[in-house]
Design a protein around this motif. Structure first.
Motif, short mmCIF file in Angstrom:
data_model
loop_
_atom_site.label_atom_id
_atom_site.label_comp_id
_atom_site.label_asym_id
_atom_site.label_seq_id
_atom_site.Cartn_x
_atom_site.Cartn_y
_atom_site.Cartn_z
N VAL A 114 0.85 -1.22 0.14
CA VAL A 114 -0.23 0.00 0.03
C VAL A 114 0.91 1.37 -0.17
O VAL A 114 1.81 1.41 0.82
CB VAL A 114 -0.80 0.11 1.40
CG1 VAL A 114 -1.78 1.20 1.45
CG2 VAL A 114 -1.74 -1.24 1.21
N LEU A 139 -8.79 -1.65 -3.59
CA LEU A 139 -7.48 -1.00 -3.30
C LEU A 139 -6.94 -0.18 -4.50
O LEU A 139 -6.85 -0.71 -5.46
CB LEU A 139 -6.36 -2.15 -2.91
CG LEU A 139 -6.69 -2.81 -1.55
CD1 LEU A 139 -5.64 -4.01 -1.38
CD2 LEU A 139 -6.72 -1.89 -0.57
N VAL A 142 -1.62 0.94 -4.53
CA VAL A 142 -0.82 0.08 -4.39
C VAL A 142 0.21 -0.24 -5.35
O VAL A 142 -0.01 0.18 -6.66
CB VAL A 142 -1.67 -1.45 -4.30
CG1 VAL A 142 -2.59 -1.30 -2.99
CG2 VAL A 142 -2.32 -1.90 -5.30
#
Ligand SMILES: Nc1ncnc2c1ncn2[C@@H]1O[C@H](COP(=O)(O)OP(=O)(O)OP(=O)(O)O)[C@@H](O)[C@H]1O
Length: 658
Positions: A533, A578, A581
């Motif tokens: 991340v 997400l 990343v």
């Protein structure tokens, strides 16, 4: 400043930006400063350099460096520096001439004068962006205040005799080798004042010691014992989970040893999970401010923060502001590791006397009476208040052998001793591939090397075999074993860009693993993709630096989830949720801080432009638990790095007054 001078100056600035020697922001910052007051070309150069240095982790610009030649610090050629300087015209010849010039600028506040909230601050012979000056001053005041918070025991109920009694219970054996027991001394020292700093390399017993310190605080808390509020924190989720695990197991161990005399199980049960500093302080999306601050402080009596070398200036300032003056702050960390990515080298500055000790006579006699330990004369000195509250642990219990010897040699800047360990390599713990080819790295990524476990094929084969049939619990156990397998091996890079940098290597490693039939890339997300991340995402509960693995979602056929390990827990997020990343077969040494891998591979670039220093090599080596492999396409880069130290400009030491 005339239009011609300004044009000539910014032409140089723009040329340096085009060459990648300056970030765009630095030129833009100087232009902004020019727009809010009368301007001189010298002020413009100072602003460009101040902003540039801030981006490289320095909290201020030292005027003597400016007067002299900061090209080395910036990685510029002498010619580049001279061209910029020439465009500015007259050049003040020393720090005091610079101070006189800057003190007369509209945009600069010389500390002590009437404050008009100018954007730049001049404190002694240091020029700051206001925010960093404020943070540095706050940190200096807060740590001094805490260190001076008392020279007797921390709690009114805890006398030196009490401390001595419990320390003898908690440390029943004499230190190995007959020297002073620095662990016991660290506990005693932290019982005075409201600040304890425990520094030491890997495996020197920082967590072992702090568990005993907790027991000591608990044992001597008197009527407050049953309500003692302890919080654990670290800069990253991974480091926080490791801290919690180590403290829990050390307290379990201790509870058995001390038995009914101290209800340590109660303390352990009451301590919540360790948290990231962001979560402890209550980070809020879209703002740098935290929920907990000087006006809304944390409700805590003891705060233990691990991996303190990673804490940057702004975070340390926020943490200290949010901590009530009645609470005891314990900082744990390795002062020799890389400093934080962001500006500041707070732990390094706080610990600059740690090696020498520099203990004053009052400390020596307090240590003698509270621990029965005699600190040798060679550690006596006059180190000021922070040094009195700092103890360096000097003996590693887990980190001996060639990896430990190599780390020590690099840390000492001893190239000959480092090369000797690297070249010896007889027991396979340490290996050096030089000059390395890309194929060497790909072989390591696939299968490790002979004599050393590792390579990514182990976890990828587990994934390929698939999760065993069963319920959620069976699936979770499988996920944990895949994550554990992935955690045994990691490739660390010194740089981001180029053939030997993170970005390039991740690509070629992915391709190699694909060719070997170990993964099937189909678009951005694929089963087995490790990701890091790169930005805090409060909605998904993942934070900058967290590392997860992409695996099938057992509840939704065809969907992928990213699983993050947090101590003995696992958290997961739908892959498509997400956003920020990147693939993490290879990661930077910076991002690896707080983690350890059974086999760590460190890759240096072919050319470092003189910008690598020994702290980075030391940090890379100390991420290796059992095996370490160094890959250098050009061995000279290693020697240059060992010879170089990272020096971060900061006024903290001066402000601390020692
Ligand atoms: N005085 C001691 N007696 C016995 N064992 C010890 C002692 N000090 C440390 N150890 C053991 O040495 C190992 C390393 O200690 P610990 O994990 O506390 O080190 P650390 O400095 O916190 O390491 P890291 O920086 O890697 O987190 C642990 O297994 C611990 O139990």
């Amino acid at each position: 400043m005339s239009i011609e001078t300004s044009a000539a100056l910014f032409e140089q600035v723009d040329a340096l930006t085009e060459n990648g020697q300056l970030r765009r922001l630095s030129g833009a910052f100087a232009r902004f400063i020019a727009s809010v007051g009368a301007s001189s070309p010298q002020l413009m150069v100072a602003c460009v350099l101040l902003s540039e240095l801030e981006g490289r982790g320095h909290s201020c610009l030292m005027l003597d460096e400016l007067a002299d030649d900061p090209s080395g610090q910036l990685g510029w050629t002498g010619e580049e520096w001279r061209a910029l300087r020439a465009a500015a015209g007259v050049w003040p010849k020393n720090a005091s001439a610079w101070r006189a010039l800057l003190a007369g600028c509209d945009q600069v506040w010389p500390v002590g004068d009437l404050d008009f909230q100018q954007p730049l601050v001049l404190d002694g012979e240091r020029l700051y962006l206001r925010r960093y000056w404020r943070d540095e001053t706050l940190v200096a005041e807060a740590v001094r205040g805490r260190a001076l918070g008392g020279v007797i025991a921390v709690d009114e109920d805890a006398s030196t005799a009490d401390v001595r009694h419990w320390l003898d219970v908690l440390f029943p054996h004499a230190a190995r080798g007959g020297g002073p027991d620095w662990q016991k001394i660290a506990c005693a020292v932290a019982m005075r004042g409201k600040l304890g700093i425990i520094t030491g390399g890997p495996g020197t017993g920082k967590t072992y010691t702090v568990a005993r310190l907790l027991a000591l605080l608990f044992a001597t808390a008197g009527v407050r014992q049953s309500g003692l509020r302890v919080a654990l924190a670290a800069p990253t989720g991974k480091a926080a989970a490791r801290l919690k695990q180590s403290i829990d197991s050390a307290l379990d161990d201790l509870a058995e040893k001390v038995g009914a005399a101290l209800p340590l199980h109660e303390l352990a049960a009451r301590m919540g999970a360790a948290r990231t500093l962001h979560s402890l302080l209550g980070a809020r999306p879209g703002t740098r401010a935290f929920q907990h601050n000087a006006g809304n402080q944390l409700e805590v009596d003891v705060l233990i923060v691990d991996e303190a070398s990673m804490i940057h200036l702004e975070m340390m300032s926020a943490l200290l502001a949010a901590l009530p003056s009645t609470a005891t702050l314990i900082l744990l960390g390795d002062k020799d590791q890389l400093a934080s990515v962001e500006a500041g080298a707070v732990l390094g500055d706080l610990c600059h006397n740690a090696e020498a000790g520099a203990y004053e006579s009052e400390t020596l006699s307090y240590v003698q009476s509270s621990t029965g330990q005699q600190i040798p004369e060679s550690y006596a000195g006059n180190g000021g208040p922070i040094a009195q509250q700092t103890v360096m642990l000097r003996e590693s219990r887990r980190f001996g052998g060639p990896i430990g010897a190599l780390a020590l040699a690099v840390n000492a800047g001893n190239a000959a001793a480092s090369l000797q360990v690297l070249r010896d390599g007889t027991d396979g713990k340490v290996a050096w591939i030089d000059p390395a080819q890309p194929s060497d790295l790909l072989q390591l990524a696939l299968a490790g090397r002979s004599g050393a476990a590792g390579g990514y094929q182990a976890y990828l084969k587990m994934i390929k075999s698939g999760a065993p049939e069963g319920d959620e619990i069976v699936h979770l156990a499988w996920v944990k074993s895949v994550l554990n397998s992935f955690e045994t091996f990691r490739i660390l890079c010194a740089v981001r860009e180029g053939e030997w940098g993170v970005a390039g290597l991740n690509d070629v490693i992915e391709q190699r693993l694909q060719t070997a039939g170990l993964l099937r890339r189909s678009g951005e997300w694929y089963i087995g993709r490790p990701v890091m991340v790169t930005r805090n995402d409060y909605g998904s509960g993942v934070f900058n630096g967290d590392i997860g693995l992409t695996l099938p979602d057992p509840a939704r056929p065809g969907a992928l989830r990213v699983y993050f390990s947090e101590g003995d827990k696992v958290r997961s997020v739908l892959a498509t949720r997400l956003r920020n990343v990147e693939t993490a077969f290879a990661m930077t040494v910076h991002k690896s801080q707080g983690s350890e891998f059974q086999h760590t591979v460190l890759v240096l670039p072919r050319d470092s432009g003189g910008m690598l220093a020994r702290e980075l090599i030391y940090t890379g080596i100390t991420r290796a638990r059992d095996y370490f492999t160094l890959l250098t396409p050009n061995g000279q880069v290693l020697l240059d790095a060992i010879a170089q130290r990272t020096l971060r400009a900061s006024g903290l030491r001066t402000l601390l007054g020692n």
